[in-house]
Enzyme design. Structure first.
Site, short mmCIF file in Angstrom:
data_model
loop_
_atom_site.label_atom_id
_atom_site.label_comp_id
_atom_site.label_asym_id
_atom_site.label_seq_id
_atom_site.Cartn_x
_atom_site.Cartn_y
_atom_site.Cartn_z
NE ARG A 251 -6.48 0.14 11.45
CZ ARG A 251 -5.29 -0.02 10.88
NH1 ARG A 251 -4.38 0.95 10.93
NH2 ARG A 251 -4.97 -1.15 10.27
CE1 TYR B 5 10.80 31.21 4.24
CE2 TYR B 5 10.99 28.82 4.10
CZ TYR B 5 10.71 30.04 3.51
OH TYR B 5 10.33 30.08 2.20
NE ARG C 299 -3.11 -7.78 7.61
CZ ARG C 299 -3.65 -8.26 8.72
NH1 ARG C 299 -4.23 -9.45 8.73
NH2 ARG C 299 -3.63 -7.53 9.82
CG HIS D 35 -4.06 -4.40 11.91
ND1 HIS D 35 -3.03 -4.96 11.19
CD2 HIS D 35 -3.66 -3.13 12.19
CE1 HIS D 35 -2.04 -4.08 11.05
NE2 HIS D 35 -2.40 -2.97 11.66
CE LYS E 193 -0.20 -0.15 5.05
NZ LYS E 193 -1.01 -0.55 6.23
CB CYS F 276 12.76 25.19 3.15
SG CYS F 276 13.81 26.28 4.13
CG MET F 277 7.67 22.60 -0.23
SD MET F 277 6.46 23.42 -1.25
CE MET F 277 5.45 24.25 -0.04
CG ASP F 278 11.03 23.49 -2.78
OD1 ASP F 278 10.13 22.66 -2.93
OD2 ASP F 278 10.84 24.73 -2.81
C1 PLP Z 1 -0.29 -1.50 6.90
C2 PLP Z 1 -0.89 -2.78 7.32
C3 PLP Z 1 -0.11 -3.93 7.56
C4 PLP Z 1 1.40 -3.91 7.57
O1 PLP Z 1 1.86 -3.46 8.81
P1 PLP Z 1 3.42 -3.42 9.14
O2 PLP Z 1 3.49 -3.01 10.55
O3 PLP Z 1 4.03 -2.41 8.22
O4 PLP Z 1 3.94 -4.78 8.88
C5 PLP Z 1 -0.76 -5.12 7.82
N1 PLP Z 1 -2.10 -5.18 7.86
C6 PLP Z 1 -2.87 -4.09 7.67
C7 PLP Z 1 -4.34 -4.23 7.75
C8 PLP Z 1 -2.30 -2.86 7.42
O5 PLP Z 1 -3.09 -1.78 7.27
#
Ligand code: PLP
Length: 389
Positions: free
Chosen positions: A141, A275, A229, A173, A43, A326-328
């Site tokens: 969540r 700045y 995951r 999760h 992601k 700064c931004m850049d």
């Molecule tokens: C981002 C995410 C992960 C990965 O988590 P890490 O801590 O980077 O391994 C796994 N499951 C879900 C649902 C996530 O949103």
């Protein structure tokens, strides 16, 4: 340790991504969790590393699944020809799921409305949709709450029977899998077991069971189930550096952020910098301009605060950021060392040459390494290195 890829001279800044490191890191996670499979989480542009190249490298390392948040991320993988199993887990009402079903992208649902939306797309596509059921085991969540879970299961059983969906997974999760001995971990696992029992009681085969993120994959063996995951670990960073560093886990950071000095100048004692002039040089000094800023993901919170700041490696030494990010651009204090425009500035990397790591930047900015790498901006070109590039 493989040599650092060449930093091109034709761009002010570049993110070098070592695809071999990504494949290696997936192998490390696989060894740790086997026989569970690995879903590489790609992601948010693969945590800033580049969606498609990172996904391909993760598959080369033995990941059997890819995980993304948004459906359009999954479709981008398909458009690039990536055919592996993909799960997208964030869904809002109105998301067009027909392309996902047609592309064989699995979608996660937490609620009956989402399931109905997916089942509708499946009927329109004329094929079963792969679904993963998300249950909340205590993080509050995403996921169906314990109160909502039975109704979701009833609806799932109906749509499985009707041929609209196939349950390919059931998941949750963790909130605190990185914290040793945290009581939420066994509590979430108990809730997950109860949810799995309820699924079977409702006649729903839960499919692949998955609960672990990177931290749980390494530190909570009983959370590995059928699939983990893994996100952060795939990119070579430790999910709990105070518990085990990336190197201790056998991981290799995949990203190096490099730049070329755009300007070098001598300033007299008393000069204020950037700045707000929050940094005043005590003695005559040389300042170098590094052409990356918060527009590129360098955290503004890593500005000089009177005591410390983020640091950039120039000429073999770490140099503090003089004043505000700064931004850049950022200005670094080079002291009396010689430097010239075009000199290499390593902003972030594995630390092989002494440059700051994502963990160092996270500490300097009061955040986590996940955010540091993920925010490296779209303006910074990615260059891929390694045998897989
Ligand atoms: C981002 C995410 C992960 C990965 O988590 P890490 O801590 O980077 O391994 C796994 N499951 C879900 C649902 C996530 O949103």
């Amino acid at each position: 340790m493989p040599p650092r890829p060449d930093v091109p001279a034709d761009v002010p800044a570049v993110a070098l991504v070592d695809l071999d490191a990504i494949a290696h890191n997936v192998r490390v996670v696989r060894r740790a969790v086997g026989p569970a499979q690995v879903m590489a989480v790609v992601k948010a542009d693969a945590y800033g590393h580049g969606l498609v190249p990172a996904a391909r490298a993760a598959l080369a390392g033995g990941a059997t699944w890819l995980g993304v948040a948004h459906v359009h991320e999954a479709l981008a993988l398909r458009a690039a020809g990536v055919e592996a199993d993909v799960l997208a887990w964030i869904l809002t009402p109105g998301t067009d799921l027909l392309p996902a079903v047609r592309a064989g992208v699995d979608v996660s649902v937490s609620a009956v409305w989402a399931l109905e939306q997916l089942a509708g797309a499946a009927r329109a596509a004329g094929r079963r949709a792969g679904v993963h059921l998300e249950v909340d085991t205590g993080m509050s969540r995403g996921g169906a709450s314990p109160a909502e879970w039975p109704a979701l299961l009833d609806a799932v059983a109906k749509h499985v029977e009707a041929g609209d969906v196939q349950v390919r997974g059931t998941w949750a999760h963790f909130a605190s899998a990185d914290v040793p001995g945290d009581p939420s971990v066994p509590s979430q696992l108990d809730a997950f077991e109860a949810a799995l029992r309820a699924a079977r009681d409702h006649g729903v085969d839960p499919g692949l069971r998955h609960h672990a993120n990177s931290a749980a994959a390494f530190f909570v063996p009983q959370a590995r189930y059928d699939l983990v995951r893994a996100g952060l670990a795939v990119y070579g960073l430790s999910p709990a550096p105070e518990r085990a560093t990336g190197a201790e886990l056998g991981l290799r950071p995949a990203m190096t952020l490099a730049a070329r000095l755009a300007h070098v100048r001598r300033v007299p004692a008393g000069a204020g910098v950037s700045y707000g002039l929050t940094y005043t040089v005590e003695h005559d000094t040389t300042l170098g301009l590094v052409p990356v800023g918060y527009g590129d993901g360098v955290p503004r919170h890593a500005s000089w605060d009177g005591h410390r700041s983020g640091e950039v490696l120039v000429g073999g030494a770490r140099r503090r950021i003089a004043g505000r990010v700064c931004m850049d651009q950022v200005v670094v204090d080079l002291g009396d060392d010689a430097a010239a425009p075009g000199d290499l500035a390593l902003v972030l990397g594995p630390g092989d040459d002494g440059e700051a790591t994502a963990d160092d930047w996270a500490a300097a900015a009061g955040t986590i390494s996940w955010e540091v790498v993920t925010r490296i901006g779209a303006r910074v070109p990615r260059r891929y290195a390694g045998a897989l590039a």
